[in-house]
Design an enzyme around this catalytic site. Structure first.
Site, short mmCIF file in Angstrom:
data_model
loop_
_atom_site.label_atom_id
_atom_site.label_comp_id
_atom_site.label_asym_id
_atom_site.label_seq_id
_atom_site.Cartn_x
_atom_site.Cartn_y
_atom_site.Cartn_z
N ASP A 289 -29.56 -42.38 -22.88
CA ASP A 289 -29.37 -41.92 -21.65
C ASP A 289 -28.55 -40.75 -21.86
O ASP A 289 -27.50 -40.47 -22.42
CB ASP A 289 -28.46 -42.89 -20.72
CG ASP A 289 -28.55 -42.34 -19.41
OD1 ASP A 289 -28.18 -41.19 -19.02
OD2 ASP A 289 -28.65 -43.29 -18.42
N HIS B 13 -32.61 -41.02 -19.27
CA HIS B 13 -31.91 -41.44 -17.97
C HIS B 13 -33.09 -41.57 -16.98
O HIS B 13 -33.26 -42.49 -16.05
CB HIS B 13 -31.06 -40.49 -17.60
CG HIS B 13 -30.33 -40.56 -16.26
ND1 HIS B 13 -29.25 -41.58 -16.09
CD2 HIS B 13 -30.19 -39.99 -14.97
CE1 HIS B 13 -28.79 -41.70 -14.87
NE2 HIS B 13 -29.55 -40.66 -14.13
N SER C 193 -28.48 -44.43 -11.04
CA SER C 193 -27.63 -43.28 -11.31
C SER C 193 -26.52 -43.23 -10.12
O SER C 193 -25.82 -44.02 -10.08
CB SER C 193 -28.71 -42.13 -11.36
OG SER C 193 -27.96 -40.71 -11.85
#
Length: 439
Positions: free
Chosen positions: A343, A375, A193
């Site tokens: 995601d 995600h 991320s």
């Protein structure tokens, strides 16, 4: 609150690691003191004349006690290093990395894993630090840099890449203290991320910025390869609270304040200013809630509306932060990219474009697509694959070229990393189940 402005707390399971160690230093079992705010803590202030020091020079160092939830001490050696690095405009700044020495350094005195910390809180932080604990349990020395620099500049890629690479240089300079005897240790970098901004740009800038480092590979998941793509993906969504945080990050002094300050000072409305102020003063969870379902390209927030993305001041900066489009900024060692098609925060299409570009540029890429999960889940689902990739990178057995595969299962295999790590994987499962309700 940026990561540089928070004291590092490694969330680990002392009960799992204690039987492994013998004769551990008693000091590492003490309960941690409440840390000083970095604004008044002299450790975070670089000494006079630091600007003339070489990149990666250690300016200050100290041992720290890390703890599970800030309460239960984690019995590993931990050190903080303040080091010299570079702002986006090339000026000198200082950043911090935290280095953890495992109780059982079974990987040998020459391997270093670099796992950038994420600017997140609560259960998400628990999840990230449990993953760091898995690296430690595997015997790696782990360095976790505050890649956003001294003013928590969230999203500017070149800054975060340079801070990450200089953090590696600092740990190489500190190697003997943590039992790394090789003068040129092998390194592997990994991030997910926002941490993938740091690892992705670290990989991109390595050959030009830090060619002397013996980096064997990189891994990045849920990668924000295109800031504009991410903005459009989450604008007006449950995750739109990331957008004021990102704008604030781009406007920090170590990022693009000089270019962007006058623009945003002119176009931001009263509502927009309130949103930016809240994002500046709040930790991530609160900031996400404050701007949930709102639009950063609305004229309620800034007078340019959607045209702001094409403004001659902002557009070049957004373009500069697209990973993979500049051939001179391509990785020179193998990379592992993994991403979920569903995601909710970082669009899959941008990750795929990144991989396609790198493959066309001759980069060796392994790309794993997760058809199940989103995600949050992919962060954990990728752990075993990242560790296997790291093992192969260190052993020199990675297959060159581009390969792509798809995984359909979103369940965690507690034995995937070996029976000794089953307690940690079970803990990851609990953290993951809680985290799924946040996205």
């Amino acid at each position: 609150m940026g990561l540089f402005q928070q004291f590092v707390q490694l969330l680990g399971f002392a009960s799992f690691l204690l039987p492994v160690a013998s004769g551990s230093p008693a000091g590492h079992f003490l309960f941690p003191r409440v840390p000083e705010d970095p604004s008044v803590d002299p450790f975070y202030q670089p000494p006079e004349g630091f600007e003339s020091k070489p990149l990666g020079t250690i300016l200050r160092q100290r041992s720290v006690v890390t703890a599970y939830f800030g309460e239960l001490p984690n019995p590993v050696q931990a050190h903080q290093l303040l080091y010299r690095t570079t702002a986006t405009n090339g000026s000198a700044i200082a950043a911090v990395t935290t280095v953890f020495k495992p109780l059982f350094q079974k990987k040998g005195p020459y391997q270093l894993g670099v796992v950038p910390k994420e600017e997140q809180a609560g259960i998400t932080t628990t999840l990230e630090y449990l993953i760091i604990q898995i690296y430690l349990a595997n015997g790696y020395v782990v360095a976790s840099p505050d890649y956003e620099g001294p003013d928590a500049a969230f999203t500017p890629g070149h800054l975060e890449g340079m801070v990450t690479l200089d953090g590696m240089r600092a740990v190489v300079n500190f190697r003997e203290t943590v039992g790394i005897t090789s003068k040129i240790p092998m390194i592997f970098g990994s991030g997910y991320s926002s941490g993938a901004i740091a690892s992705g740009w670290g990989a991109s800038l390595q050959s030009s910025y830090a060619p002397e480092l013996d980096i064997k590979g990189w891994a990045m998941g849920g990668t924000p390869a295109n800031l504009t793509g991410t903005l459009l993906h989450i604008d007006g969504s449950p995750n739109s609270g990331f957008l004021p945080i990102a704008i604030n990050g781009l406007m920090k002094p170590s990022a693009y304040q000089e270019q962007l300050h006058s623009l945003f000072d002119r176009v931001v409305t009263a509502e927009g200013k309130a949103a930016l102020d809240e994002a500046q003063t709040q930790c991530t969870t609160a900031a996400l809630n404050s701007f949930k379902f709102k639009s950063i390209i609305s004229t309620d927030v800034q007078s340019e509306g959607p045209d702001i993305l094409y403004h001659p001041v902002l557009a070049p900066i957004l373009s500069e932060n697209i990973m993979g489009i500049n051939v001179s900024e391509r990785p020179v060692v193998p990379v592992f990219v993994y991403h979920a098609t569903k995601d909710q925060i970082i669009p899959y299409a941008n990750a795929k474009s990144l991989v396609d570009n790198w493959c066309n540029q001759g980069v060796s890429v392994k790309f794993t697509t997760y058809e199940a999960g989103g995600h949050a889940t992919t962060d954990t689902l990728g752990v075993s694959d990242v560790l296997k990739f790291a093992e192969s990178a260190f052993s020199g057995t990675l297959v060159r070229g581009c390969t792509k595969n798809t995984k359909l299962d979103e369940s965690l295999d507690p034995l995937a990393l070996g029976v000794n790590l089953e307690p940690l994987f079970n803990a990851l499962s609990v953290a993951l189940n809680k985290l799924q309700f946040k996205f």
